[in-house]
Design a protein around this motif. Structure first.
Motif, PDB file in Angstrom:
ATOM      1  N   VAL A  78     -22.437   3.065  -1.738  1.00  0.00           N
ATOM      2  CA  VAL A  78     -21.717   2.123  -0.886  1.00  0.00           C
ATOM      3  C   VAL A  78     -20.220   2.289  -1.156  1.00  0.00           C
ATOM      4  N   PRO A  79     -19.525   3.054  -0.334  1.00  0.00           N
ATOM      5  CA  PRO A  79     -18.080   3.206  -0.540  1.00  0.00           C
ATOM      6  C   PRO A  79     -17.365   1.856  -0.508  1.00  0.00           C
ATOM      7  N   LEU A  80     -16.409   1.676  -1.399  1.00  0.00           N
ATOM      8  CA  LEU A  80     -15.622   0.448  -1.463  1.00  0.00           C
ATOM      9  C   LEU A  80     -14.159   0.798  -1.217  1.00  0.00           C
ATOM     10  N   VAL A  81     -13.554   0.087  -0.294  1.00  0.00           N
ATOM     11  CA  VAL A  81     -12.153   0.344   0.066  1.00  0.00           C
ATOM     12  C   VAL A  81     -11.441  -0.993   0.245  1.00  0.00           C
ATOM     13  N   GLU A  82     -10.291  -1.161  -0.412  1.00  0.00           N
ATOM     14  CA  GLU A  82      -9.522  -2.392  -0.252  1.00  0.00           C
ATOM     15  C   GLU A  82      -8.034  -2.107  -0.427  1.00  0.00           C
ATOM     16  N   ASP A  83      -7.236  -2.513   0.596  1.00  0.00           N
ATOM     17  CA  ASP A  83      -5.785  -2.332   0.526  1.00  0.00           C
ATOM     18  C   ASP A  83      -5.037  -3.654   0.394  1.00  0.00           C
ATOM     19  N   PHE A  84      -5.756  -4.789   0.376  1.00  0.00           N
ATOM     20  CA  PHE A  84      -5.195  -6.125   0.139  1.00  0.00           C
ATOM     21  C   PHE A  84      -4.207  -6.574   1.218  1.00  0.00           C
ATOM     22  N   GLY A 142      -3.137  -9.751  -2.322  1.00  0.00           N
ATOM     23  CA  GLY A 142      -2.237  -9.991  -1.199  1.00  0.00           C
ATOM     24  C   GLY A 142      -0.852 -10.425  -1.616  1.00  0.00           C
ATOM     25  N   TYR A 143      -0.384  -9.996  -2.781  1.00  0.00           N
ATOM     26  CA  TYR A 143       0.958 -10.335  -3.270  1.00  0.00           C
ATOM     27  C   TYR A 143       1.979  -9.340  -2.690  1.00  0.00           C
ATOM     28  N   GLN A 144       3.209  -9.793  -2.502  1.00  0.00           N
ATOM     29  CA  GLN A 144       4.249  -8.927  -1.938  1.00  0.00           C
ATOM     30  C   GLN A 144       4.505  -7.721  -2.838  1.00  0.00           C
ATOM     31  N   ASN A 145       4.516  -6.546  -2.229  1.00  0.00           N
ATOM     32  CA  ASN A 145       4.741  -5.293  -2.956  1.00  0.00           C
ATOM     33  C   ASN A 145       6.114  -5.328  -3.628  1.00  0.00           C
ATOM     34  N   PRO A 146       6.186  -5.161  -4.969  1.00  0.00           N
ATOM     35  CA  PRO A 146       7.483  -5.219  -5.654  1.00  0.00           C
ATOM     36  C   PRO A 146       8.338  -3.979  -5.418  1.00  0.00           C
ATOM     37  N   ALA A 147       7.734  -2.907  -4.909  1.00  0.00           N
ATOM     38  CA  ALA A 147       8.484  -1.666  -4.664  1.00  0.00           C
ATOM     39  C   ALA A 147       7.857  -0.953  -3.472  1.00  0.00           C
ATOM     40  N   PRO A 148       8.136  -1.412  -2.233  1.00  0.00           N
ATOM     41  CA  PRO A 148       7.508  -0.825  -1.040  1.00  0.00           C
ATOM     42  C   PRO A 148       8.141   0.516  -0.668  1.00  0.00           C
ATOM     43  N   VAL A 149       7.932   1.494  -1.502  1.00  0.00           N
ATOM     44  CA  VAL A 149       8.486   2.842  -1.316  1.00  0.00           C
ATOM     45  C   VAL A 149       7.355   3.843  -1.532  1.00  0.00           C
ATOM     46  N   PRO A 150       7.553   5.087  -1.074  1.00  0.00           N
ATOM     47  CA  PRO A 150       6.521   6.096  -1.318  1.00  0.00           C
ATOM     48  C   PRO A 150       6.231   6.169  -2.823  1.00  0.00           C
ATOM     49  N   ILE A 151       5.009   6.299  -3.246  1.00  0.00           N
ATOM     50  CA  ILE A 151       3.853   6.635  -2.439  1.00  0.00           C
ATOM     51  C   ILE A 151       3.078   5.408  -1.910  1.00  0.00           C
ATOM     52  N   LYS A 171       1.542  -5.470   0.960  1.00  0.00           N
ATOM     53  CA  LYS A 171       0.831  -6.332   0.021  1.00  0.00           C
ATOM     54  C   LYS A 171       0.045  -5.510  -0.997  1.00  0.00           C
ATOM     55  N   VAL A 172      -0.051  -6.077  -2.211  1.00  0.00           N
ATOM     56  CA  VAL A 172      -0.747  -5.416  -3.323  1.00  0.00           C
ATOM     57  C   VAL A 172      -1.478  -6.486  -4.137  1.00  0.00           C
ATOM     58  N   TYR A 173      -2.101  -6.068  -5.216  1.00  0.00           N
ATOM     59  CA  TYR A 173      -2.775  -7.004  -6.129  1.00  0.00           C
ATOM     60  C   TYR A 173      -1.894  -7.187  -7.361  1.00  0.00           C
ATOM     61  N   LEU A 174      -1.518  -8.448  -7.652  1.00  0.00           N
ATOM     62  CA  LEU A 174      -0.774  -8.773  -8.871  1.00  0.00           C
ATOM     63  C   LEU A 174      -1.765  -9.132  -9.960  1.00  0.00           C
ATOM     64  N   TYR A 175      -1.687  -8.408 -11.069  1.00  0.00           N
ATOM     65  CA  TYR A 175      -2.587  -8.579 -12.213  1.00  0.00           C
ATOM     66  C   TYR A 175      -1.744  -9.117 -13.371  1.00  0.00           C
ATOM     67  N   GLN A 176      -2.020 -10.337 -13.792  1.00  0.00           N
ATOM     68  CA  GLN A 176      -1.301 -10.907 -14.934  1.00  0.00           C
ATOM     69  C   GLN A 176      -2.214 -10.991 -16.147  1.00  0.00           C
ATOM     70  N   LYS A 177      -1.969 -10.127 -17.114  1.00  0.00           N
ATOM     71  CA  LYS A 177      -2.659 -10.253 -18.405  1.00  0.00           C
ATOM     72  C   LYS A 177      -2.101 -11.493 -19.084  1.00  0.00           C
ATOM     73  N   LYS A 178      -2.973 -12.449 -19.352  1.00  0.00           N
ATOM     74  CA  LYS A 178      -2.517 -13.755 -19.823  1.00  0.00           C
ATOM     75  C   LYS A 178      -2.166 -13.718 -21.302  1.00  0.00           C
ATOM     76  N   ALA A 179      -0.967 -14.190 -21.641  1.00  0.00           N
ATOM     77  CA  ALA A 179      -0.573 -14.315 -23.041  1.00  0.00           C
ATOM     78  C   ALA A 179      -1.512 -15.291 -23.746  1.00  0.00           C
ATOM     79  N   GLY A 180      -1.924 -14.920 -24.940  1.00  0.00           N
ATOM     80  CA  GLY A 180      -2.845 -15.759 -25.698  1.00  0.00           C
ATOM     81  C   GLY A 180      -4.300 -15.404 -25.515  1.00  0.00           C
ATOM     82  N   GLU A 181      -4.594 -14.478 -24.588  1.00  0.00           N
ATOM     83  CA  GLU A 181      -5.973 -14.038 -24.357  1.00  0.00           C
ATOM     84  C   GLU A 181      -6.131 -12.581 -24.800  1.00  0.00           C
TER      85      GLU A 181
END
Length: 430
Positions: free
Chosen positions: A252-258, A279-288, A293-303
């Motif tokens: 089952v191919p999985l594809v997601e561009d957010f 669906g977070y705003q791309n911090p650097a909308p340049v090639p490539i 929109k992109v996925y923002l991943y926050q590694k939580k401090a303390g975890e």
């Protein structure tokens, strides 16, 4: 038979019915299907102390009609089933073993996933209930399962030989008697085992509240004596129904561009920071990666173990046909990559946040032990402030048929440092 407290003193009334069962309250009921003499006691706990009243109840004749109740038939298979009915833990389904507050209605603190205790003695326990003679045959292959509090209780009874299985807690050497008896209070839905028997997991109690008892399911709750305030829940099924489900392999191919509101790949989060979002705003909308929109991943401090994951619904990954995971990542330079952080234990060598990403394939059926059979690909020292396209090649495990979970971790696990990362254009392909 119903028993009543006739004292005028206010307090808590506890009953011992002499047939292996107990009760609590101003009135309580017990059943006596067999003739005999039963020593009944009522203990009243009041502000000034406690007092116990005892007397003998003589039952002149058997009343086997009490055994014709549907609960007896469900538990034993009926009087005509002379070999009895054998029950085992419902190991392949979630929630078959769990713990919570003793007065709660569910194991809200923790509940086992499928096969969560596979590497312990819990699933070696079998219980055969026979209606004729109200007999219980308990087999356990020489061990019972318990936690630290239960370990002390078993040791006090002379059962001191124990090992720590891979699933944690303790397997304790224990040989059941050749047979036991049981009583089934159909009025209050209580199952009581005689002579200190218990349902494979030691809590110090032999009395079980019946939540559900049908031909195909027995769901019990026990009030722990080893840990007052704790309740344990167990789900059993007939031995012949305890069969591993057949889960198909699928490509089952999985594809997601957010980019859209309705995502085709939804990632679950564990111990993640509040900023984590699809669906977070791309911090650097340049090639490539010029997408908006992109996925923002926050590694939580303390975890120590922040991660996101996707679990296949009703199938396993056919890695012989589909074994490549590709995504674009962005590693901001503003994260703190130099400070040493607290670590989960001495086995963690790295103490600082890394410019890294790990992608893991796991078997989600193992619940909290999914990591134990995982395959991980880790990429480190990635260039910062630039979109990178990475492919994780799992063709080396193309013969594995147990994986149904994809887990993603940025920053390297095991330390409690926090950081922000981005990824986009996730694909699982051939």
């Amino acid at each position: 038979m119903t028993f009543e407290n006739t004292s005028d003193v206010e307090g808590i009334v506890v009953w011992n019915f002499g047939n292996g069962s107990r009760g609590k309250g101003e009135s309580a009921s017990a059943e006596y299907p067999f003739a005999g003499t039963y020593n009944i006691s009522m203990t009243l706990y009041a502000e000034g102390g406690s007092a116990t009243k005892q007397y003998s109840l003589v039952v002149e004749e058997d009343d086997l009609s009490l055994l014709e109740h549907p609960m007896y038939t469900a538990l034993t298979g009926g009087a005509e089933n002379v070999d009895g009915k054998t029950w085992v833990f419902d190991q392949y389904n979630p929630g078959h073993f769990g713990v919570g507050p003793v007065d709660d209605v569910a194991p809200v603190w923790w509940a086992a996933g499928p096969n969560d205790k596979l590497e312990s003695s819990l699933y070696t326990q079998t219980f055969t209930f026979k209606q004729v003679g109200v007999e219980l045959d308990w087999n356990n292959n020489g061990y019972v399962y318990t936690n630290g509090a239960g370990l002390d209780g078993l040791a006090a009874m002379g059962y001191t030989n124990s090992v720590v299985p891979p699933d944690g807690d303790f397997d304790v050497e224990f040989s059941p008697a050749d047979s036991y008896n049981f009583s089934l209070n159909t009025t209050d839905s209580v199952l009581t085992l005689t002579d200190g028997a218990f349902m494979g997991h030691y809590t110090g109690s032999s009395t079980y509240e019946i939540i559900t008892l049908t031909e195909t399911e027995m769901y019990l709750k026990v009030r722990s004596s080893a840990e007052p305030g704790n309740g344990w829940w167990y789900r059993f099924v007939p031995e012949e129904l305890n069969v591993a489900p057949v889960i198909p392999l699928k490509e089952v191919p999985l594809v997601e561009d957010f980019e859209g509101d309705d995502l085709s790949v939804v990632f679950a989060t564990e111990a993640m920071g509040d900023f984590t979002a699809a669906g977070y705003q791309n911090p650097a909308p340049v090639p490539i990666n010029p997408s908006s929109k992109v996925y923002l991943y926050q590694k939580k401090a303390g975890e120590f173990y922040s991660n996101i994951s996707f679990v296949a619904d009703g199938y396993k990954f056919d890695l012989s046909e589909q074994n490549q995971i590709t995504l674009k990542v962005y590693m901001p330079s503003y994260n703190d990559y130099s400070t040493e952080n607290n670590v989960a234990g001495s086995w963690i060598a790295n103490k600082v946040l890394q410019s890294s990403i790990a992608v893991k394939l796991q078997n989600d059926d193992l619940g909290g032990n999914a990591w134990s059979t995982q395959t991980e690909i880790l990429m480190t020292e990635l260039e910062k402030d630039k979109w990178l396209e990475l492919t994780f090649d799992f063709s080396g495990v193309a013969d594995r048929e147990d994986y149904n979970k994809i887990l993603i971790q940025f920053g390297t696990e095991g330390h409690d440092g926090g950081g922000i990362f981005f990824f986009d254009d996730f694909t699982f392909h051939n």
